[in-house]
Design an enzyme around this catalytic site. Sequence first.
Site, mmCIF file in Angstrom:
data_model
loop_
_atom_site.group_PDB
_atom_site.id
_atom_site.type_symbol
_atom_site.label_atom_id
_atom_site.label_comp_id
_atom_site.label_asym_id
_atom_site.label_seq_id
_atom_site.Cartn_x
_atom_site.Cartn_y
_atom_site.Cartn_z
ATOM 1 C CG HIS A 17 -3.786 3.519 1.315
ATOM 2 N ND1 HIS A 17 -4.121 3.229 0.361
ATOM 3 C CD2 HIS A 17 -3.277 2.681 2.295
ATOM 4 C CE1 HIS A 17 -3.826 1.719 0.341
ATOM 5 N NE2 HIS A 17 -3.795 1.303 1.942
ATOM 6 C CG ASN A 72 -6.528 -0.645 0.510
ATOM 7 O OD1 ASN A 72 -5.784 -0.228 0.022
ATOM 8 N ND2 ASN A 72 -6.040 -1.155 2.033
ATOM 9 C CB CYS A 88 -1.489 -0.452 1.174
ATOM 10 S SG CYS A 88 -2.045 -1.243 1.055
HETATM 11 O O1 UT7 Z 1 -4.052 -1.318 3.599
HETATM 12 C C1 UT7 Z 1 -3.337 -2.242 4.151
HETATM 13 C C2 UT7 Z 1 -3.231 -2.468 5.808
HETATM 14 N N1 UT7 Z 1 -4.338 -2.316 6.264
HETATM 15 C C3 UT7 Z 1 -5.077 -1.420 6.848
HETATM 16 O O2 UT7 Z 1 -4.458 -0.698 7.381
HETATM 17 C C4 UT7 Z 1 -6.302 -2.475 7.336
HETATM 18 C C5 UT7 Z 1 -6.044 -2.022 9.259
HETATM 19 N N2 UT7 Z 1 -6.993 -2.803 9.490
HETATM 20 C C6 UT7 Z 1 -8.348 -2.791 9.372
HETATM 21 O O3 UT7 Z 1 -9.151 -2.050 9.214
HETATM 22 C C7 UT7 Z 1 -9.499 -3.316 11.070
HETATM 23 O O4 UT7 Z 1 -8.921 -4.134 11.777
HETATM 24 C C8 UT7 Z 1 -10.836 -4.376 9.575
HETATM 25 C C9 UT7 Z 1 -11.051 -3.110 8.978
HETATM 26 C C10 UT7 Z 1 -10.256 -4.812 9.102
HETATM 27 C C11 UT7 Z 1 -11.183 -4.340 10.900
HETATM 28 O O5 UT7 Z 1 -11.821 -3.814 11.597
HETATM 29 P P1 UT7 Z 1 -12.138 -4.420 13.312
HETATM 30 O O6 UT7 Z 1 -12.606 -3.029 13.711
HETATM 31 O O7 UT7 Z 1 -10.527 -4.520 13.367
HETATM 32 O O8 UT7 Z 1 -12.444 -5.086 13.721
HETATM 33 P P2 UT7 Z 1 -11.928 -7.263 13.619
HETATM 34 O O9 UT7 Z 1 -11.637 -7.546 13.052
HETATM 35 O O10 UT7 Z 1 -11.617 -6.762 15.516
HETATM 36 O O11 UT7 Z 1 -13.389 -7.382 14.149
HETATM 37 C C12 UT7 Z 1 -14.882 -6.968 15.016
HETATM 38 C C13 UT7 Z 1 -16.144 -8.033 14.543
HETATM 39 C C14 UT7 Z 1 -15.666 -9.341 14.957
HETATM 40 O O12 UT7 Z 1 -16.615 -9.555 15.804
HETATM 41 P P3 UT7 Z 1 -16.366 -10.622 17.171
HETATM 42 O O13 UT7 Z 1 -15.537 -11.553 17.467
HETATM 43 O O14 UT7 Z 1 -16.541 -9.202 17.870
HETATM 44 O O15 UT7 Z 1 -17.728 -10.992 17.614
HETATM 45 C C15 UT7 Z 1 -16.032 -10.012 13.177
HETATM 46 O O16 UT7 Z 1 -16.128 -11.411 13.229
HETATM 47 O O17 UT7 Z 1 -16.266 -7.761 13.791
HETATM 48 C C16 UT7 Z 1 -16.930 -8.955 12.950
HETATM 49 N N3 UT7 Z 1 -16.832 -8.872 11.680
HETATM 50 C C17 UT7 Z 1 -17.670 -8.854 10.584
HETATM 51 N N4 UT7 Z 1 -19.328 -8.582 10.750
HETATM 52 C C18 UT7 Z 1 -19.624 -7.793 10.351
HETATM 53 C C19 UT7 Z 1 -15.635 -9.285 10.843
HETATM 54 N N5 UT7 Z 1 -15.766 -8.398 10.049
HETATM 55 C C20 UT7 Z 1 -17.034 -8.916 9.585
HETATM 56 C C21 UT7 Z 1 -17.781 -7.830 8.729
HETATM 57 N N6 UT7 Z 1 -18.800 -8.029 8.814
HETATM 58 N N7 UT7 Z 1 -17.421 -7.845 7.202
#
Ligand code: UT7
Length: 332
Positions: free
Chosen positions: A256, A286, A116
């Site tokens: 980004h 992204n 990225c």
């Molecule tokens: O560009 C390259 C660099 N990459 C980045 O900068 C990405 C950095 N990371 C992020 O942007 C975020 O971590 C994500 C967008 C990937 C994920 O968001 P998050 O707030 O960190 O969510 P999480 O992975 O901690 O998941 C929170 C909850 C989980 O449920 P429980 O365990 O709390 O019940 C996930 O299972 O959200 C759930 N979840 C979803 N729910 C609905 C994860 N993905 C989804 C989804 N729809 N698509």
Amino acid sequence: MSNLNAVITGVGIYLPDYRLTNDELSTMVDTNDEWITTRIGIKERRILKDKDKASAFMGAEAVKQLLEKTGTNPDEVDMVICATVTPDYYFPATGIIIAEMAGLKNAYAFDVHAACSGFLYALTTAAKFIQAGREKKIIVVGAEKMSSIVDYTDRKTCPIFGDAAAAVMVEATEENLGVMDYILRSDGEGVKYLHMKGGGSICPASEESIKNKEHYIYQDGQPVFKFAVTRMADVSAEIMERNNLTADDIAWLVPHQANLRIIDATARRMELDPSKVMINIQRYGNTTSATIPLCLYEWENKLHKGDNLILAAFGAGFTWGSVWLKWGYDPK
Ligand code: UT7
């Protein structure tokens, strides 16, 4: 030391027509518009549906538009630097295929691999070649068919990415314009959090690798998020401090587009008014190395000669960085 600066003199893009909306994604995996909008900030992303076309096609289309817009004779382009994590082939370089498709007969080409942050690495490399004085016109292109490495059964990653390409022309100037300063960083601690395991020399394609879904993006989102928030903000603040720039001096932050919350945190750290931040993540998601030039293209008509822009990115590697850019031209 040369007194040449490297300035962007034009921008071209290519966006596939197909819009994959959050509602359509919700029919493919267990997700919903509300979660994706609040956690990431994306509403839809573009997908290149045509199986015969990939990153080089999109990159070449962006380059053709750039040549047209800038009135550049293709024979005058000396070099193409392509940033991509979705090369058409493992080898040869995608930049070479782009140059061929866009009719750049005199350009030599290579790829940079910085995920990225790829556009910032490639732009900085181009600036160094320009400042050395030999190459006069360099095209930097970010081209990504992210849909080719996204697992559309993995709800944690599939909402994030989109396909696109965008290209800029970099030329020499003796004016005080262009790339003024940069900070680039990398840290291999990031490998475990964000990678694609299969297809490289450590894990060549095999029945096993396909069964284990190792040819898709793997991301442990939360640690990547934490690193991204601090490091993208750190280098953005650092480049301002060391150049005595205050928020008032900055016309635009060009971040980004990985997550709206990461962008907001960076802007806050720079004490920048949200109205000075380029954001189009809601429409494209992204697109890895294409996000920053895609923003430049969409805001081109609002940019004025001499405007101070801070470009900032964070991605796999980890790689991250910031570039202080003085914009080179008024709206045409
Ligand atoms: O560009 C390259 C660099 N990459 C980045 O900068 C990405 C950095 N990371 C992020 O942007 C975020 O971590 C994500 C967008 C990937 C994920 O968001 P998050 O707030 O960190 O969510 P999480 O992975 O901690 O998941 C929170 C909850 C989980 O449920 P429980 O365990 O709390 O019940 C996930 O299972 O959200 C759930 N979840 C979803 N729910 C609905 C994860 N993905 C989804 C989804 N729809 N698509």
